[in-house]
Design a protein around this motif. Structure first.
Motif, mmCIF file in Angstrom:
data_model
loop_
_atom_site.group_PDB
_atom_site.id
_atom_site.type_symbol
_atom_site.label_atom_id
_atom_site.label_comp_id
_atom_site.label_asym_id
_atom_site.label_seq_id
_atom_site.Cartn_x
_atom_site.Cartn_y
_atom_site.Cartn_z
ATOM 1 N N SER A 222 0.815 -1.216 0.000
ATOM 2 C CA SER A 222 0.000 0.000 0.000
ATOM 3 C C SER A 222 0.846 1.263 0.000
ATOM 4 N N ILE A 223 2.154 1.154 0.258
ATOM 5 C CA ILE A 223 3.028 2.326 0.282
ATOM 6 C C ILE A 223 3.012 3.004 -1.084
ATOM 7 N N ARG A 224 2.835 4.316 -1.094
ATOM 8 C CA ARG A 224 2.783 5.063 -2.338
ATOM 9 C C ARG A 224 4.039 5.908 -2.510
ATOM 10 N N CYS A 225 4.628 5.830 -3.687
ATOM 11 C CA CYS A 225 5.762 6.683 -4.046
ATOM 12 C C CYS A 225 5.208 7.947 -4.697
ATOM 13 N N LEU A 226 5.522 9.100 -4.130
ATOM 14 C CA LEU A 226 5.006 10.366 -4.645
ATOM 15 C C LEU A 226 6.075 11.097 -5.468
ATOM 16 N N SER A 227 6.324 10.567 -6.658
ATOM 17 C CA SER A 227 7.246 11.252 -7.562
ATOM 18 C C SER A 227 6.683 12.621 -7.903
ATOM 19 N N ALA A 228 7.575 13.582 -8.109
ATOM 20 C CA ALA A 228 7.108 14.950 -8.331
ATOM 21 C C ALA A 228 7.972 15.652 -9.362
ATOM 22 N N PRO A 229 7.446 15.903 -10.563
ATOM 23 C CA PRO A 229 8.178 16.733 -11.518
ATOM 24 C C PRO A 229 8.356 18.139 -10.952
ATOM 25 N N ALA A 230 9.413 18.809 -11.368
ATOM 26 C CA ALA A 230 9.659 20.167 -10.893
ATOM 27 C C ALA A 230 8.445 21.049 -11.152
ATOM 28 N N GLY A 231 8.041 21.810 -10.129
ATOM 29 C CA GLY A 231 6.891 22.691 -10.258
ATOM 30 C C GLY A 231 5.581 22.095 -9.814
ATOM 31 N N SER A 232 5.588 20.830 -9.391
ATOM 32 C CA SER A 232 4.356 20.198 -8.925
ATOM 33 C C SER A 232 4.328 20.134 -7.401
ATOM 34 N N ILE A 233 3.138 19.938 -6.849
ATOM 35 C CA ILE A 233 2.939 19.953 -5.403
ATOM 36 C C ILE A 233 2.226 18.693 -4.943
ATOM 37 N N TRP A 234 2.726 18.101 -3.873
ATOM 38 C CA TRP A 234 1.973 17.101 -3.125
ATOM 39 C C TRP A 234 1.497 17.756 -1.844
ATOM 40 N N HIS A 235 0.219 17.630 -1.583
ATOM 41 C CA HIS A 235 -0.358 18.206 -0.365
ATOM 42 C C HIS A 235 -0.871 17.066 0.502
ATOM 43 N N PHE A 236 -0.482 17.048 1.785
ATOM 44 C CA PHE A 236 -0.845 15.904 2.626
ATOM 45 C C PHE A 236 -1.217 16.324 4.040
ATOM 46 N N SER A 237 -2.003 15.478 4.667
ATOM 47 C CA SER A 237 -2.522 15.710 6.010
ATOM 48 C C SER A 237 -1.440 15.603 7.075
ATOM 49 N N HIS A 238 -1.681 16.249 8.209
ATOM 50 C CA HIS A 238 -0.789 16.159 9.361
ATOM 51 C C HIS A 238 -0.711 14.751 9.941
ATOM 52 N N LYS A 239 -1.678 13.907 9.588
ATOM 53 C CA LYS A 239 -1.723 12.551 10.155
ATOM 54 C C LYS A 239 -1.148 11.488 9.218
ATOM 55 N N ILE A 240 -0.841 11.867 7.994
ATOM 56 C CA ILE A 240 -0.265 10.909 7.046
ATOM 57 C C ILE A 240 1.160 10.548 7.477
ATOM 58 N N ILE A 241 1.457 9.263 7.555
ATOM 59 C CA ILE A 241 2.832 8.838 7.794
ATOM 60 C C ILE A 241 3.597 8.965 6.474
ATOM 61 N N HIS A 242 4.687 9.714 6.509
ATOM 62 C CA HIS A 242 5.441 9.962 5.277
ATOM 63 C C HIS A 242 6.924 10.039 5.594
ATOM 64 N N TRP A 243 7.744 9.916 4.559
ATOM 65 C CA TRP A 243 9.191 9.987 4.725
ATOM 66 C C TRP A 243 9.857 10.282 3.383
ATOM 67 N N GLY A 244 11.113 10.686 3.463
ATOM 68 C CA GLY A 244 11.918 10.883 2.267
ATOM 69 C C GLY A 244 12.866 9.710 2.101
ATOM 70 N N SER A 245 13.040 9.264 0.886
ATOM 71 C CA SER A 245 13.793 8.030 0.640
ATOM 72 C C SER A 245 15.291 8.273 0.495
ATOM 73 N N PHE A 246 16.048 7.167 0.521
ATOM 74 C CA PHE A 246 17.451 7.206 0.118
ATOM 75 C C PHE A 246 17.514 7.476 -1.379
ATOM 76 N N ALA A 247 18.701 7.812 -1.878
ATOM 77 C CA ALA A 247 18.859 8.093 -3.295
ATOM 78 C C ALA A 247 20.121 7.431 -3.832
ATOM 79 N N LYS A 248 20.168 7.268 -5.128
ATOM 80 C CA LYS A 248 21.358 6.729 -5.776
ATOM 81 C C LYS A 248 22.487 7.760 -5.704
ATOM 82 N N THR A 249 23.691 7.293 -5.527
ATOM 83 C CA THR A 249 24.821 8.209 -5.303
ATOM 84 C C THR A 249 25.171 9.062 -6.519
#
Length: 358
Positions: A222-249
């Motif tokens: 059920s985990i959703r990846c929220l990819s975001a092109p430059a200039g786009s917005i993700w808006h989320f609730s204060h109760k949503i569990i979220h995090w930022g991922s690791f990245a390729k070097t």
């Protein structure tokens, strides 16, 4: 794009070389990022094209059902400004400043005002700007990553949703200033329907992330990846569990900025609304410096820089609300706050507060 660890062309403008009198001047910030504006406060109402009612209804429905929604770069219509802001973040870092000082510039506040009037106010149930701002520069080459899993307001419960339409009383806009994806760190979330504690009162003894996945291997799907092109917005609730991922070097840096909107009956704003849409430069300085202290546990900023931010905050803090000043002071001195001061879950963790102290 020039990388943030490149030497600055004018070393005399580095933050370590500045006096407080210089830092509070408009001229200094204009010299740092000449392609951005400071205290010119230009805003073209003709640029505001409100979303269609049908679109706003769909966004609000997504928000209530899943806890988040997406505004595409075509809906935000600010790609050129985002490119300037991204370059501004890089410049600020080269001169020793943290990315969040991008909010010194009018363009950041213009985006907040424009998106609020175009769609966010209606889609969120009437939420208004609160004053919780931040910006990121995540460099995969240095092993950097986004913040770990968390709720923005851990400890809140059913009373943090509006009874009339079930919209959250606090939520965050996360704007990608550069492309953000799995390659260079993007947001991941657990949708509200998969979180048994989303609408319930958080309890200190319950780990919400563990509650979702314990003995439920299918829940990981059920985990959703929220990819975001430059200039786009993700808006989320204060109760949503979220995090930022690791990245390729070998990936390009990810640059983003965020701001919080909400209901003033749930959380008091950081400064009087009369300052909007373009706060005075010294209000901006006080707020950003306060944010550096409030989020210090997550960002590991240098002690010397933190002390500089505290000096600026003490100088300009009287321009901010009493509730906000109290919160920053409690965090800076690592003291347990009174019951009426709300801290983020990660801040509580960094202060090592016991549940009965919160």
């Amino acid at each position: 794009m020039i990388l943030a660890d490149s030497p600055p062309p004018s070393p005399e403008l580095h933050c370590s070389e500045q006096l407080l009198e210089t830092i509070i001047s408009v001229d200094y910030w204009r010299k740092l990022c000449p392609e951005l504006t400071v205290a010119e406060n230009k805003f073209n109402d003709k640029e505001i094209v409100k979303e269609k009612e049908s679109v706003l209804r769909d966004l609000k429905a997504d928000f209530c059902e899943n806890g988040f929604f997406h505004l595409s770069e075509n809906q935000v219509k600010r790609q050129e400004v985002c490119e300037k802001l991204a370059r501004g973040v890089v410049t600020l870092i080269r001169y020793g400043w943290q990315p969040s000082f991008i909010f010194m510039y009018d363009e950041a506040w213009a985006i907040i005002e424009a998106t609020q009037r175009q769609s966010l106010s209606d889609a969120t149930g009437g939420s208004v700007f609160i004053g919780d701002i931040y910006a990121w520069y995540v460099d995969p080459r240095k092993g950097q990553k986004g913040w770990g899993p968390h709720r923005d307001r851990m400890g809140s419960g059913p009373n943090s949703f509006r009874k009339e339409d079930n919209t959250p009383m606090l939520s965050t806009s996360w704007l990608a200033l550069t492309d953000a994806g799995p390659q260079n760190s993007c947001l991941y979330v657990v949708p509200a329907p998969e979180d048994p504690w989303y609408f319930k009162q958080d309890l200190p003894e319950i780990d919400p992330l563990a509650a979702i996945f314990k003995d439920k291997p299918d829940a990981f799907q059920s985990i959703r990846c929220l990819s975001a092109p430059a200039g786009s917005i993700w808006h989320f609730s204060h109760k949503i569990i979220h995090w930022g991922s690791f990245a390729k070097t070998n990936a390009k840096p990810r640059i983003a900025m965020s701001w919080v909107v909400g209901d003033h009956s749930f959380e008091k704003p950081a400064f009087p609304k009369e300052n909007l849409p373009f706060p005075d430069i010294r209000v901006r300085l006080g707020l950003i410096s306060g944010q550096m202290i409030a989020y210090g546990g997550q960002t590991n900023i240098r002690r010397g820089f933190k002390m500089l931010c505290y000096r600026i905050f003490k100088l300009e803090g009287h321009r901010l609300s009493e509730a906000y000043r109290d919160k920053v002071e409690y965090i800076f001195f690592c003291r347990p706050p009174p019951k009426n001061i709300q801290l983020k879950e990660s801040t509580k963790s960094s202060l090592k507060l016991n549940p009965d102290e919160i």
